[in-house]
Design a protein around this motif. Structure first.
Motif, short mmCIF file in Angstrom:
data_model
loop_
_atom_site.label_atom_id
_atom_site.label_comp_id
_atom_site.label_asym_id
_atom_site.label_seq_id
_atom_site.Cartn_x
_atom_site.Cartn_y
_atom_site.Cartn_z
N LYS A 121 0.80 -1.22 0.00
CA LYS A 121 0.00 0.00 0.00
C LYS A 121 0.83 1.27 0.00
O LYS A 121 0.57 2.21 -0.74
CB LYS A 121 -0.93 0.02 1.22
N ARG A 122 1.84 1.33 0.88
CA ARG A 122 2.58 2.58 1.06
C ARG A 122 3.97 2.30 1.61
O ARG A 122 4.19 1.28 2.24
CB ARG A 122 1.82 3.49 2.02
N TYR A 123 4.86 3.26 1.37
CA TYR A 123 6.20 3.16 1.95
C TYR A 123 6.11 3.32 3.47
O TYR A 123 5.29 4.07 3.98
CB TYR A 123 7.13 4.23 1.37
N ALA A 124 6.99 2.57 4.17
CA ALA A 124 6.98 2.56 5.63
C ALA A 124 8.29 3.12 6.17
O ALA A 124 9.37 2.76 5.70
CB ALA A 124 6.78 1.12 6.13
N PRO A 175 7.55 -2.52 9.91
CA PRO A 175 6.39 -2.85 9.07
C PRO A 175 5.15 -3.17 9.90
O PRO A 175 5.25 -3.73 11.00
CB PRO A 175 6.86 -4.09 8.30
N LYS A 176 4.00 -2.80 9.36
CA LYS A 176 2.72 -3.12 9.99
C LYS A 176 1.85 -3.85 8.97
O LYS A 176 2.03 -3.67 7.76
CB LYS A 176 2.01 -1.84 10.46
N THR A 196 -1.01 -3.14 8.18
CA THR A 196 -1.77 -2.15 7.42
C THR A 196 -0.95 -1.55 6.27
O THR A 196 -1.50 -0.79 5.46
CB THR A 196 -2.27 -1.03 8.34
N ASP A 197 0.34 -1.86 6.19
CA ASP A 197 1.14 -1.44 5.04
C ASP A 197 0.83 -2.30 3.81
O ASP A 197 1.32 -2.02 2.72
CB ASP A 197 2.64 -1.54 5.35
N PRO A 240 4.19 0.76 -4.74
CA PRO A 240 2.85 0.88 -4.14
C PRO A 240 1.76 0.55 -5.16
O PRO A 240 1.82 0.96 -6.32
CB PRO A 240 2.79 2.35 -3.70
N MET A 257 10.50 -1.82 1.52
CA MET A 257 9.31 -1.06 1.89
C MET A 257 9.64 0.41 2.12
O MET A 257 8.78 1.20 2.47
CB MET A 257 8.66 -1.67 3.14
#
Length: 342
Positions: A12-15, A19-20, A22-23, A71, A58
């Motif tokens: 989904k998105r850069y972290a 890491p989670k 929800t990423d 992404p 990520m």
């Protein structure tokens, strides 16, 4: 032409921090079970590997040895897959392959050089080709033999010793005639190291208030080889305990993956009087050794001299949690996700 659903783990998105889940997100796409002309081949993914190096992909950083994830596109990583359809004469439907694939049920492979055919062996689980006989196993082999230059009787310390790489490093060191101590993050893992993997000693670093004192307890005469998978305070403590002409193989720094501002190392000056050599490496530096690695490890595994522990999650939807768990030590052994049976 048959079209089927294709479950995917999308980045989904850069972290910036650790890491989670929800990423990442699970999406359902569609795929035709035919490889388009000139495309390479289509595979059904069977096993996917969760590896700490993927954390680096990520980040929005393009100066590494491997580019970041995109992404909106599926996560990529090592896997074992079965060829469904092929427009490449070197790969035929039914072939089993190992290498870089997508975190999805079906992947279209255009970079065919990133995968190799494997011959199924009833004595070896297919999933071992992302662990014991894959990138982590070869990392252990290349790092220990090529970077550490071991000698019989030397004293070897391995951090994150029950993980995908560390468990094999310790067993290779024992087969080489070394004294081996490992650190891990739970009593269960310590028991595995001592009672299943044959380490001489092991300790739970979370129970140690003074890592320097812990290492002096297990290595009163010092450390010849430190195989570092964690960096941070453990590396600092090891630097205080190295012997003259000791070697440190810098394989990973999993303790630093959650920090936006990584911790520095304080004890580098101790390398000078002890003439310690500290070297980072990638397994890709030594790919010419891969056939030799397979011969050595497969032979010793079949002779019962090497064991390998996996932590297997079932179902592609479990992949995000399995990956995130690496960074808090939830996994016991090599973390693998089973997407489908053959």
């Amino acid at each position: 032409m048959e079209q089927v659903e294709n479950k995917q783990v999308i980045f989904k998105r850069y972290a910036v921090e650790a890491p989670k889940e929800t990423d990442m997100e699970i999406k359902i796409g569609k795929v035709k079970l035919k490889a388009p002309k000139g495309s390479g081949f289509l595979v059904k993914n069977l096993y996917l590997s969760c590896d700490p190096y993927m954390r680096g992909r990520m980040r929005d950083f393009h100066g590494s040895y491997i580019p970041p994830f995109v992404p909106g596109q599926p996560i990529q990583g090592f896997g074992v897959a079965k060829v469904v359809d092929s427009d490449n004469p070197d790969f035929k439907p039914g072939d089993i392959v190992a290498g870089i694939t997508g975190w999805e049920e079906y992947s279209l492979i255009d970079k065919t050089w990133q995968l190799r055919k494997i011959q199924p062996d009833s004595d070896i689980p297919l999933s071992y080709h992302v662990g014991l006989l894959g990138m982590p196993g070869f990392t252990a082999y290349a790092g220990f033999y090529e970077v550490c230059s071991p000698k019989k009787g030397e004293h070897v310390f391995v951090s994150a010793a029950s993980g995908a790489v560390g468990q094999l490093v310790g067993q290779l060191a024992k087969l080489h005639g070394c004294y081996v101590v490992g650190s891990a993050g739970s009593g269960e893992k310590v028991d595995l190291l001592k009672n299943k993997m044959g380490f001489d000693e092991a300790f739970n670093y979370k129970e140690e208030t003074d890592l320097d004192a812990a290492l002096k307890r297990y290595f009163p005469e010092g450390i010849d080889i430190y195989f570092d998978n964690v960096g941070g305070p453990m590396l600092d403590a090891a630097l205080l305990n190295m012997r003259v002409h000791g070697r440190i193989a810098v394989c990973g720094m999993v303790s630093q993956h959650g920090f936006y501002d990584p911790q520095g190392i304080h004890n580098l000056s101790f390398m000078i009087p002890k003439r310690v050599r500290m070297q980072a490496f990638l397994q890709t530096d030594y790919l010419h050794k891969f056939p030799e690695f397979l011969d050595h490890v497969i032979r010793n595994y079949k002779e019962g001299k090497i064991v390998y522990v996996e932590d297997m999650n079932e179902g592609l939807e479990s992949a995000p949690a399995a990956f995130v768990g690496l960074f808090s030590g939830k996994n016991v052994g090599k973390q693998v996700v089973c997407v489908a049976q053959e």
